[in-house]
Scaffold this motif. Structure first.
Motif, short mmCIF file in Angstrom:
data_model
loop_
_atom_site.label_atom_id
_atom_site.label_comp_id
_atom_site.label_asym_id
_atom_site.label_seq_id
_atom_site.Cartn_x
_atom_site.Cartn_y
_atom_site.Cartn_z
N THR A 1 40.23 44.36 43.89
CA THR A 1 40.07 45.62 43.16
C THR A 1 41.45 46.13 42.75
O THR A 1 42.38 46.11 43.56
N ALA B 1 34.11 45.94 43.83
CA ALA B 1 35.18 45.01 43.50
C ALA B 1 35.20 44.73 41.99
O ALA B 1 34.16 44.78 41.32
N ARG C 1 44.57 43.99 43.57
CA ARG C 1 44.92 43.71 44.97
C ARG C 1 43.72 43.11 45.71
O ARG C 1 42.57 43.36 45.37
N THR D 1 41.18 43.23 48.47
CA THR D 1 40.64 44.39 49.20
C THR D 1 39.81 43.99 50.40
O THR D 1 39.65 44.79 51.34
N PRO E 1 44.35 41.83 52.78
CA PRO E 1 44.09 43.12 52.13
C PRO E 1 45.39 43.86 51.83
O PRO E 1 46.27 43.98 52.69
N GLN F 1 33.83 51.87 50.34
CA GLN F 1 34.78 51.08 49.55
C GLN F 1 34.26 50.95 48.13
O GLN F 1 33.08 50.70 47.90
#
Length: 539
Positions: free
Chosen positions: A32, A7, A35, A37, A500, A4
């Motif tokens: 991120t 952020a 949105r 995440t 999320p 991932q």
């Protein structure tokens, strides 16, 4: 598995109330690209997402909630009055007039002077409006417009002359030109009687309009509001909102209801819809600014809401219906046939009954309309049979306790204490299965996330506690401004809760609004408001 990315924003908190059903409070949230995440039940559970550019907010004593919606307010009016004479600070007429006189002393002769709009005369010591004579004494060299809310004005003599209003002028249908006991003008205009004034008011520049929207929207954000549903946008002001968006001057998302109050004939409705269709064809709707539909009004407000039983002390007066039902039916029919939605102001029980008659006929003409196409705005005095009927028809209702808070004394004078206490029966609405959403109706009531939650849970008003049996609990009140609000606008997939993939529209509070002392809610403000991952307010 692809790692991932780091952020952009990570918040560690005492509690993150996601408002996802069945999900316990979390302790960390990562954002991120605008949105949400990731979420974690441990404050350090997302630390692996911290990168060189991550903003880390350690708010271990604070609480995170979704940003709030104000589902019935008037951002355009707030922006227009940002630089008005601040008469809402006055406590008596002497102070009120002194503020106008002070503004006149530094305003060139002949220029208009206007006031802020968020005040109530019953909160002045004299509990009345100023008169033309008193405004003339404050200044005879300037036209003065005193505006209270959207539908009430008081003018001095210079302003009356410019508007062409004389002793011989008759009020238009749906309007009031007030006179005293001797038949003389008091300067007060109500509802449609204000239209001649609006036609002669000097228009501010586009830059001034954008400046007003920048200031007003930032003030909404400072109270925890992330999205406003502006329920009285003149169609020409859509371009102003668009220009403000282009200059990044909107600190809140805007869902605009175009005003249909001046569209009285089928041709006028069609002209309005043509302009709205051009907006849609241009593809200008986006997540920050979108055109929701059209706003009409079936009756008046505190002094003119349409009742089944007469007003207190006025045995022949039942308020005013602003439309013939057949004409409103024709107007709403034209709007929904073009694929737009409709919100209609209904304040008294007679107004609500007539509106539900209209909505029922629209639904029969257009089976299969999407949920939320027809909305009752306010539904103030809603009897049990009317609530059942609205719920059976699937009609959502927007409610605004701040409106009741500021207007309770005015309403008691007109309707009496019993009917005033019956306004906004939230407990019954929710228990019976209605979709309710929360708002302010600024400028009639103050906007703000927690002042609304405080009011819905305590039923506190300027007249004391009214109708305590209609109170709801805090989680329900918060839902009216978040989860329910997103359902109303059809945005539940991306707004209203923190999950999320949803927009990172959130607020950070210094205490937990769901558990702090109830009296602390009234003045509680967020330390941070975030919209699509960007901080729009920071204390």
């Amino acid at each position: 598995m692809t790692p991932q990315p780091p952020a952009d924003l990570l918040i560690r908190a005492a509690a993150v109330h996601t408002l996802v059903p069945g999900e316990p409070p979390q302790r960390a949230i990562a954002v991120t690209d605008g949105r949400v995440t990731a979420l974690s039940a441990a404050p350090d559970g997302l630390d692996a997402l911290i990168g060189p550019a991550t903003e880390v907010v350690d708010a271990l004593g604070s609480t995170v909630l979704p940003a709030f919606d104000d589902t019935h307010t008037h951002l355009i009016l707030a922006a227009q009055s940002v630089h008005g004479v601040p008469v809402h600070r006055a406590r008596d007429l002497a102070g009120f007039l002194a503020l106008i006189r002070e503004r006149a002393d530094r305003t060139p002769a002949g220029e208009w002077i206007h006031t802020t709009v968020n005040w109530q005369e019953v909160l002045l010591a004299e509990q009345r409006m100023p008169t033309t004579e008193e405004l003339d004494a404050a200044t005879a060299d300037h036209p003065v417009l005193v505006r209270r809310g959207a539908y009430n004005m008081v003018l001095n003599s210079a302003a009356l002359r410019l508007a062409g209003i004389t002793e011989a002028t008759e009020a238009p249908p749906g309007g009031v030109i007030e006179r005293d006991e001797r038949g003389r003008l008091t300067g007060r205009l109500i509802n449609r009687a204000i239209e001649p004034v609006e036609r002669v008011l000097p228009q501010p520049t586009l830059a001034e309009r954008i400046d007003g929207l920048r200031a007003a929207s930032a003030d909404y954000a400072a109270t925890g509001i992330g999205t406003v549903r502006d329920c009285l946008v003149p169609v020409e002001d859509l371009d102003v909102l668009d220009a403000a968006r282009a200059e990044d001057a909107l600190a809140v998302r805007v869902r605009a209801l175009v005003s249909g109050f001046a569209a009285r004939t089928p041709e006028q409705v069609d002209t309005l819809l043509d302009r709205m269709d051009r907006w849609r064809a241009d593809g200008r709707d986006d997540g920050r600014l979108s055109l929701w539909g059209v706003k009409f009004g079936i009756d008046g407000g505190f002094e003119a809401g349409a009742l089944e039983e007469p007003y207190q002390g006025q045995p022949c007066y039942h308020g005013r219906l602003l439309w013939e039902p057949a004409e409103l039916l024709a107007a709403v029919d034209r709007v929904v046939a073009r694929g737009w939605r409709v919100g209609v102001h209904a304040w008294g029980d007679r107004g609500l009954r007539v509106l539900l008659d209209v909505f029922e006929r629209v639904l029969k003409r257009h089976p299969g309309l999407p949920p939320g196409t027809l909305v009752v705005e306010h539904g103030g005095l809603a009897r049990a049979d009317q609530r059942a009927r609205a719920i059976a028809l699937g009609i959502p209702v927007t409610v605004q306790h701040p409106l009741l808070h500021d207007g309770a004394l005015t309403q008691q004078r007109a309707w009496g204490e019993e009917r005033t206490a019956a306004l906004f029966p939230l407990r019954a609405w929710l228990d019976e299965g209605a979709l309710l959403t929360g708002g302010s109706d600024f400028p009639v009531g103050p906007y703000g996330a927690m002042v609304s939650v405080w009011g819905m849970t305590t039923r506190g008003t300027t007249a004391g506690v009214v109708g305590p049996e209609h109170a709801i609990d805090r989680s329900e009140a918060v839902a009216l401004h978040t989860v329910n609000a997103a359902r109303l606008t059809g945005e539940s997939a991306v707004r209203g809760s923190l999950r999320p993939g949803a927009f990172a529209d959130l607020t950070v509070w210094p205490v937990d609004p769901l558990h702090c002392p109830v009296d602390a809610l009234r003045g509680l403000l967020p330390v941070r408001t975030v919209l699509a991952g960007r901080t729009t307010h920071s204390a």
